[in-house]
Design an enzyme around this catalytic site. Structure first.
Site, PDB file in Angstrom:
ATOM      1  N   ARG A  19      -9.769 -32.802 -14.290  1.00 42.97           N
ATOM      2  CA  ARG A  19     -10.014 -31.849 -15.442  1.00 42.97           C
ATOM      3  C   ARG A  19      -9.294 -30.572 -15.550  1.00 42.97           C
ATOM      4  O   ARG A  19      -8.783 -30.159 -16.508  1.00 42.97           O
ATOM      5  CB  ARG A  19     -11.559 -31.532 -15.625  1.00 42.97           C
ATOM      6  CG  ARG A  19     -12.422 -32.687 -15.978  1.00 42.97           C
ATOM      7  CD  ARG A  19     -14.024 -32.258 -15.863  1.00 42.97           C
ATOM      8  NE  ARG A  19     -14.296 -30.855 -16.054  1.00 42.97           N
ATOM      9  CZ  ARG A  19     -14.990 -30.759 -16.898  1.00 42.97           C
ATOM     10  NH1 ARG A  19     -15.337 -31.644 -18.005  1.00 42.97           N
ATOM     11  NH2 ARG A  19     -15.409 -29.481 -17.369  1.00 42.97           N
ATOM     12  N   SER A  20      -8.664 -29.850 -14.203  1.00 43.28           N
ATOM     13  CA  SER A  20      -7.850 -29.013 -14.132  1.00 43.28           C
ATOM     14  C   SER A  20      -6.525 -29.232 -14.808  1.00 43.28           C
ATOM     15  O   SER A  20      -5.989 -28.529 -15.525  1.00 43.28           O
ATOM     16  CB  SER A  20      -7.733 -28.508 -12.465  1.00 43.28           C
ATOM     17  OG  SER A  20      -8.965 -28.413 -12.016  1.00 43.28           O
ATOM     18  N   ARG A  53       1.284 -24.688 -25.471  1.00 44.98           N
ATOM     19  CA  ARG A  53       1.200 -23.193 -25.839  1.00 44.98           C
ATOM     20  C   ARG A  53       2.816 -22.360 -25.387  1.00 44.98           C
ATOM     21  O   ARG A  53       3.457 -21.881 -26.094  1.00 44.98           O
ATOM     22  CB  ARG A  53       0.310 -22.451 -25.622  1.00 44.98           C
ATOM     23  CG  ARG A  53      -1.003 -22.816 -26.415  1.00 44.98           C
ATOM     24  CD  ARG A  53      -0.700 -22.592 -27.736  1.00 44.98           C
ATOM     25  NE  ARG A  53      -2.017 -22.669 -28.541  1.00 44.98           N
ATOM     26  CZ  ARG A  53      -2.103 -23.741 -29.418  1.00 44.98           C
ATOM     27  NH1 ARG A  53      -1.128 -24.648 -29.503  1.00 44.98           N
ATOM     28  NH2 ARG A  53      -3.182 -24.017 -29.958  1.00 44.98           N
ATOM     29  N   HIS A 107       5.367 -23.601 -27.422  1.00 45.73           N
ATOM     30  CA  HIS A 107       5.318 -23.063 -28.804  1.00 45.73           C
ATOM     31  C   HIS A 107       5.984 -21.721 -28.624  1.00 45.73           C
ATOM     32  O   HIS A 107       6.400 -21.145 -29.491  1.00 45.73           O
ATOM     33  CB  HIS A 107       3.892 -23.092 -29.038  1.00 45.73           C
ATOM     34  CG  HIS A 107       3.279 -24.325 -29.702  1.00 45.73           C
ATOM     35  ND1 HIS A 107       1.899 -24.666 -29.641  1.00 45.73           N
ATOM     36  CD2 HIS A 107       3.848 -25.390 -30.189  1.00 45.73           C
ATOM     37  CE1 HIS A 107       1.723 -25.979 -30.002  1.00 45.73           C
ATOM     38  NE2 HIS A 107       2.775 -26.536 -30.383  1.00 45.73           N
ATOM     39  N   SER A 144      -5.418 -25.381  -9.648  1.00 46.08           N
ATOM     40  CA  SER A 144      -6.345 -25.936  -8.871  1.00 46.08           C
ATOM     41  C   SER A 144      -7.528 -25.112  -8.332  1.00 46.08           C
ATOM     42  O   SER A 144      -7.019 -24.260  -7.592  1.00 46.08           O
ATOM     43  CB  SER A 144      -5.237 -26.602  -7.650  1.00 46.08           C
ATOM     44  OG  SER A 144      -6.297 -27.265  -6.552  1.00 46.08           O
ATOM     45  N   GLY A 145      -8.481 -25.537  -8.238  1.00 46.50           N
ATOM     46  CA  GLY A 145     -10.023 -24.785  -7.877  1.00 46.50           C
ATOM     47  C   GLY A 145      -9.711 -24.772  -6.407  1.00 46.50           C
ATOM     48  O   GLY A 145      -9.705 -23.447  -5.878  1.00 46.50           O
ATOM     49  N   SER A 146      -9.565 -25.728  -5.827  1.00 46.20           N
ATOM     50  CA  SER A 146      -9.533 -25.952  -4.219  1.00 46.20           C
ATOM     51  C   SER A 146      -8.317 -25.441  -3.819  1.00 46.20           C
ATOM     52  O   SER A 146      -8.366 -24.748  -2.691  1.00 46.20           O
ATOM     53  CB  SER A 146      -9.878 -27.332  -3.938  1.00 46.20           C
ATOM     54  OG  SER A 146      -8.744 -27.973  -4.381  1.00 46.20           O
ATOM     55  N   GLY A 147      -7.031 -25.730  -4.412  1.00 47.14           N
ATOM     56  CA  GLY A 147      -5.863 -25.152  -3.815  1.00 47.14           C
ATOM     57  C   GLY A 147      -5.380 -26.156  -2.707  1.00 47.14           C
ATOM     58  O   GLY A 147      -4.613 -25.858  -2.005  1.00 47.14           O
ATOM     59  N   GLU A 148      -6.387 -27.269  -2.629  1.00 41.99           N
ATOM     60  CA  GLU A 148      -6.120 -28.015  -1.568  1.00 41.99           C
ATOM     61  C   GLU A 148      -5.830 -29.738  -2.130  1.00 41.99           C
ATOM     62  O   GLU A 148      -5.692 -30.670  -1.170  1.00 41.99           O
ATOM     63  CB  GLU A 148      -7.142 -28.253  -0.632  1.00 41.99           C
ATOM     64  CG  GLU A 148      -7.501 -26.956   0.090  1.00 41.99           C
ATOM     65  CD  GLU A 148      -6.248 -26.428   1.074  1.00 41.99           C
ATOM     66  OE1 GLU A 148      -5.622 -27.330   1.435  1.00 41.99           O
ATOM     67  OE2 GLU A 148      -6.411 -25.433   1.576  1.00 41.99           O
ATOM     68  N   THR A 149      -5.964 -30.149  -3.301  1.00 42.92           N
ATOM     69  CA  THR A 149      -5.716 -31.283  -3.912  1.00 42.92           C
ATOM     70  C   THR A 149      -4.169 -31.934  -3.428  1.00 42.92           C
ATOM     71  O   THR A 149      -3.333 -31.182  -3.521  1.00 42.92           O
ATOM     72  CB  THR A 149      -5.630 -31.355  -5.310  1.00 42.92           C
ATOM     73  OG1 THR A 149      -7.198 -30.864  -5.781  1.00 42.92           O
ATOM     74  CG2 THR A 149      -5.595 -32.770  -5.933  1.00 42.92           C
ATOM     75  N   SER A 208     -16.804 -27.207 -13.249  1.00 41.31           N
ATOM     76  CA  SER A 208     -16.575 -27.268 -14.817  1.00 41.31           C
ATOM     77  C   SER A 208     -16.243 -25.591 -15.161  1.00 41.31           C
ATOM     78  O   SER A 208     -15.479 -25.280 -16.034  1.00 41.31           O
ATOM     79  CB  SER A 208     -18.178 -27.421 -15.348  1.00 41.31           C
ATOM     80  OG  SER A 208     -18.257 -28.877 -15.318  1.00 41.31           O
ATOM     81  N   GLU A 223     -12.590 -25.053 -14.557  1.00 39.68           N
ATOM     82  CA  GLU A 223     -11.825 -25.618 -15.576  1.00 39.68           C
ATOM     83  C   GLU A 223     -11.956 -24.994 -16.844  1.00 39.68           C
ATOM     84  O   GLU A 223     -10.887 -24.878 -17.640  1.00 39.68           O
ATOM     85  CB  GLU A 223     -12.282 -27.101 -15.565  1.00 39.68           C
ATOM     86  CG  GLU A 223     -11.821 -27.849 -14.283  1.00 39.68           C
ATOM     87  CD  GLU A 223     -12.977 -28.651 -13.823  1.00 39.68           C
ATOM     88  OE1 GLU A 223     -13.824 -29.181 -14.256  1.00 39.68           O
ATOM     89  OE2 GLU A 223     -12.847 -28.988 -12.543  1.00 39.68           O
ATOM     90  N   ASP A 281      -5.192 -19.338 -22.630  1.00 40.46           N
ATOM     91  CA  ASP A 281      -5.095 -18.910 -23.919  1.00 40.46           C
ATOM     92  C   ASP A 281      -4.863 -17.427 -23.935  1.00 40.46           C
ATOM     93  O   ASP A 281      -4.152 -16.791 -24.768  1.00 40.46           O
ATOM     94  CB  ASP A 281      -6.241 -19.529 -24.707  1.00 40.46           C
ATOM     95  CG  ASP A 281      -6.204 -20.745 -25.109  1.00 40.46           C
ATOM     96  OD1 ASP A 281      -4.857 -21.416 -25.130  1.00 40.46           O
ATOM     97  OD2 ASP A 281      -7.043 -21.520 -25.810  1.00 40.46           O
TER      98      ASP A 281
HETATM   99  O1  LIG Z   1     -11.348 -33.041 -12.274  1.00 43.98           O
HETATM  100  C1  LIG Z   1     -11.865 -32.582 -11.468  1.00 43.98           C
HETATM  101  C2  LIG Z   1     -13.428 -32.421 -11.031  1.00 43.98           C
HETATM  102  O2  LIG Z   1     -14.072 -32.978 -12.229  1.00 43.98           O
HETATM  103  C3  LIG Z   1     -13.936 -31.333 -10.441  1.00 43.98           C
HETATM  104  O3  LIG Z   1     -14.809 -30.398 -11.438  1.00 43.98           O
HETATM  105  C4  LIG Z   1     -10.840 -31.384 -10.676  1.00 43.98           C
HETATM  106  O4  LIG Z   1     -10.232 -30.608 -11.647  1.00 43.98           O
HETATM  107  C5  LIG Z   1      -9.901 -32.302  -9.822  1.00 43.98           C
HETATM  108  O5  LIG Z   1     -10.629 -32.804  -8.860  1.00 43.98           O
HETATM  109  C6  LIG Z   1      -8.929 -31.140  -9.265  1.00 43.98           C
HETATM  110  O6  LIG Z   1      -9.428 -30.482  -8.444  1.00 43.98           O
HETATM  111  P1  LIG Z   1      -8.773 -29.149  -7.888  1.00 43.98           P
HETATM  112  O7  LIG Z   1      -7.353 -29.319  -7.745  1.00 43.98           O
HETATM  113  O8  LIG Z   1      -9.652 -28.538  -7.004  1.00 43.98           O
HETATM  114  O9  LIG Z   1      -8.949 -28.145  -9.265  1.00 43.98           O
END
Ligand SMILES: O=C([C@H](O)CO)[C@H](O)[C@H](O)COP(=O)(O)O
Length: 187
Positions: free
Chosen positions: A47-48, A58, A61, A87-92, A151, A154, A162
């Protein structure tokens, strides 16, 4: 059980609480990194990644030479380019490898994250922290959320992108009509 309308009201309150804690100096450094870059590449997983693709569109654009990592038409990353990772975790794992490679190639990395003290955060020259819960579980303060996993992060990523676009439109005197002229016309 709440109604969908009360859930959306709570989500908006969470977003407002979280985005209110953005650091202006982190944002200024982030925008400077974009303006100073040769080309801009964006990346994110899951989702990120969806939110980062919206941001890349954008940037295009805005007439910035922007690309999404992993697309079949994406050019090579070279010295002077900027890789922006959401990346929320910064660890993916795939994103850590990408950040390491971008740095080795002589480019730089910017990160939008809940976790500045992460592997990608330590590699990045610009880090914007979003105070949201990491996908693994709860944390306190502005990060508090009723929503599952990442969520809140994201959604914040989309709104942050934006808002940055609006700032760039102001700074560079770019009108929405000019941006629309660059929008895909084979949709
Ligand atoms: O898709 C995701 C999951 O639904 C968590 O809510 C995350 O965005 C995906 O796993 C990537 O993780 P991060 O790199 O830690 O954002």
């Amino acid at each position: 059980m709440q109604t969908v309308r009360t859930y959306t009201a709570e989500i908006l309150a969470e977003l407002s609480r979280t985005l209110d804690t953005l650091s202006e100096s982190e944002v200024a450094d982030f925008i400077q990194a974009i303006i100073g870059a040769g080309r801009v590449f964006v990346a994110g997983a899951g989702r990120s990644g969806f939110m980062m693709k919206g941001f890349a569109m954008r940037l295009m654009h805005l007439n910035i030479d922007a690309h999404v990592v992993g697309e079949s038409v994406t050019p090579p990353f070279t010295s002077g380019d900027l890789l922006i990772i959401g990346s929320g975790s910064g660890e993916t794992r795939s994103l850590v490898a990408m950040a390491e490679k971008a740095t080795k190639l002589g480019g730089s990395v910017a990160l939008i994250t809940t976790t500045p003290d992460s592997t990608i955060g330590r590699l990045a020259k610009a880090v914007v922290q979003i105070h949201a819960q990491p996908k693994q579980g709860p944390s306190g303060g502005a990060a508090m959320t009723m929503q599952p996993m990442g969520s809140l992060f994201e959604q914040s990523l989309l709104l942050f992108g934006d808002a940055v676009v609006l700032r760039l439109m102001d700074q560079q005197h770019i009108a929405a009509a000019e941006m629309f002229a660059r929008h895909a016309n084979l949709e």
